[in-house]
Design an enzyme around this catalytic site. Structure first.
Site, PDB file in Angstrom:
ATOM      1  N   HIS A 180       0.927  -1.097   0.004  1.00 20.95           N
ATOM      2  CA  HIS A 180      -0.072  -0.101  -0.153  1.00 20.95           C
ATOM      3  C   HIS A 180       0.944   1.031  -0.396  1.00 20.95           C
ATOM      4  CE1 HIS A 180      -3.586  -1.400   1.175  1.00 20.95           C
ATOM      5  NE2 HIS A 180      -3.233  -3.040   1.458  1.00 20.95           N
ATOM      6  N   GLU A 221      -8.346 -11.849   5.717  1.00 17.03           N
ATOM      7  CA  GLU A 221      -7.329 -11.554   6.494  1.00 17.03           C
ATOM      8  C   GLU A 221      -7.623 -11.961   8.084  1.00 17.03           C
ATOM      9  OE1 GLU A 221      -6.565  -7.370   5.497  1.00 17.03           O
ATOM     10  OE2 GLU A 221      -4.742  -7.397   6.618  1.00 17.03           O
TER      11      GLU A 221
HETATM   12  N1  HPA Z   1      -6.043  -4.538   4.709  1.00 16.18           N
HETATM   13  C1  HPA Z   1      -7.256  -4.015   4.256  1.00 16.18           C
HETATM   14  N2  HPA Z   1      -6.434  -2.862   4.485  1.00 16.18           N
HETATM   15  C2  HPA Z   1      -5.340  -1.994   4.469  1.00 16.18           C
HETATM   16  C3  HPA Z   1      -4.180  -3.570   5.091  1.00 16.18           C
HETATM   17  C4  HPA Z   1      -4.397  -4.419   4.853  1.00 16.18           C
HETATM   18  O1  HPA Z   1      -3.929  -5.266   4.928  1.00 16.18           O
HETATM   19  N3  HPA Z   1      -3.620  -2.222   4.665  1.00 16.18           N
HETATM   20  C5  HPA Z   1      -3.575  -1.124   4.324  1.00 16.18           C
HETATM   21  N4  HPA Z   1      -5.033  -1.138   4.329  1.00 16.18           N
HETATM   22 ZN    ZN Z   2      -3.391  -5.103   1.903  1.00 17.11          ZN
END
Ligand code: HPA
Ligand code: ZN
Length: 344
Positions: free
Chosen positions: A22, A204
């Site tokens: 990101h 996640e």
């Molecule tokens: N997950 C969701 N949103 C995010 C992440 C992530 O790992 N990293 C930066 N924004």
């Molecule tokens: Zn991410």
């Protein structure tokens, strides 16, 4: 296992691709300090030790709130371009040859930036990076699940109207809980219609269903993280069958407390089931990591040997959205490097 100096040097020299990073989360600590001193009214840490403390996350929601606070420091297209160029330099330093950078364009639009200016900054930052370092950058635009369907609409209509050079993917990030992947199907259809591949985050911090929904409703070709697949053998078989790749980010998962420890990370379960896995950093500036470190972790903690590390580097190139000549060039570099570094 520990990483010997030899192995660290081997990893450092290995040509690699990064598929999940990101833009804001990649910014180095010095870069963020420079911005927080430029915009002190944002109230973010002004000293290095305070910033490092600020980057200790209690849980995933806390991580997201810190991430959004750091977003407040990116105010102009010039800031965006500076982040891209800084990331390009950091990637070159760890021998990343190609990277797909996730940009949450909606954050920039909500901050009042000129929409065309954001795209121009991305195009210019990519060109400057290529000229200065030889690193090829590409872009993925993620919807922030916290901003619901209006945010999805802003993101996709911006991508349709202001296509930056190097645009390749469309994603969905932010919170998973309360942001069902299925709600975003229309935006992903429009993204695919303009040639952006579907690469949402899923699995996640929520279970396997978010991954199934990403396959079925969003047409995902890769999944950001996807580690919850390890809980579900049928889903792992489906990922293999559909040739879907996971963008695994081990240090990230520990830092955001998505997993308890590196030892508890399902990396090996996924690979042993035959799922295609790549190694990535997610937010290296915030998690104090880089792609070399993730490869070292694969060796130290997951027991991947030299030839396995080379395979992981190849997989990251094959699973990328780069055009074939770029893939071929980097794969040839990896092959040459592997041949030249064969232990006697
Ligand atoms: N997950 C969701 N949103 C995010 C992440 C992530 O790992 N990293 C930066 N924004
Ligand atoms: Zn991410």
């Amino acid at each position: 296992m520990t990483t010997s100096p030899d192995m660290a040097a081997f990893v450092a020299g290995l040509p690699k691709a990064e598929l999940h990073v990101h833009l804001q989360g990649a910014a180095s600590v010095p870069t963020i300090l420079e911005l927080s001193r430029r915009y002190p009214e944002a109230g973010l840490p002004l000293e290095e030790d305070e910033l490092r403390e600020f980057y200790r996350f209690r849980d995933f929601d806390h991580f997201l709130s810190v991430y959004m606070a750091v977003n407040e420091l990116v105010r102009t297209p010039d800031d965006v371009q500076a982040l891209v160029e800084g990331l390009g330099r950091d990637l070159a330093a760890v021998n990343v040859r190609y990277a797909e950078v996730t940009v949450t364009a909606d954050s920039h639009l909500l901050a009042g930036m000129d929409p065309a200016g954001v795209a121009e900054a991305l195009t210019a930052g990519r060109a400057a990076t290529l000229a200065r370092t030889g690193v090829e950058l590409a872009y993925t635009y993620d919807i922030n699940g916290a901003h619901g369907l209006p945010g999805a609409e802003r993101t996709i209509s911006w991508a349709e109207r202001f296509p930056a050079e190097g645009s390749v993917g469309f994603g969905l990030g932010g919170p998973e809980a309360g942001a069902p992947r299925t709600a975003y199907a229309e935006a992903f259809t429009r993204a695919r219609d303009i040639g952006l591949a579907s690469v949402p985050h899923a699995g996640e911090t929520t279970g396997p269903q978010s991954i199934r929904d990403s396959l079925d409703a969003l047409g995902a070709v890769r999944i950001g993280h996807g580690i919850a697949a390890a809980q579900d053998a049928d889903l792992m078989a489906e990922l293999v069958e559909r040739d879907v790749v996971l963008e695994v980010c081990p240090t990230s998962n520990v830092c955001t407390r998505a997993v308890d420890s590196l030892e508890a990370h399902p990396f090996t379960i996924l690979r042993e089931a035959g799922v295609r896995v790549t190694l990535n950093t997610d937010d290296p500036g915030m998690f104090d990591t880089d792609l070399n470190r993730e490869y070292e972790i694969a060796h130290e903690v997951f027991g991947v040997d030299r030839s396995g590390l080379v395979d992981l580097a190849r997989e990251s190139v094959r699973a990328s959205l780069a055009v074939q000549p770029v893939k071929d060039r980097i794969l040839a570099e990896i092959d040459d490097y592997a041949a030249a570094t064969q232990p006697e």
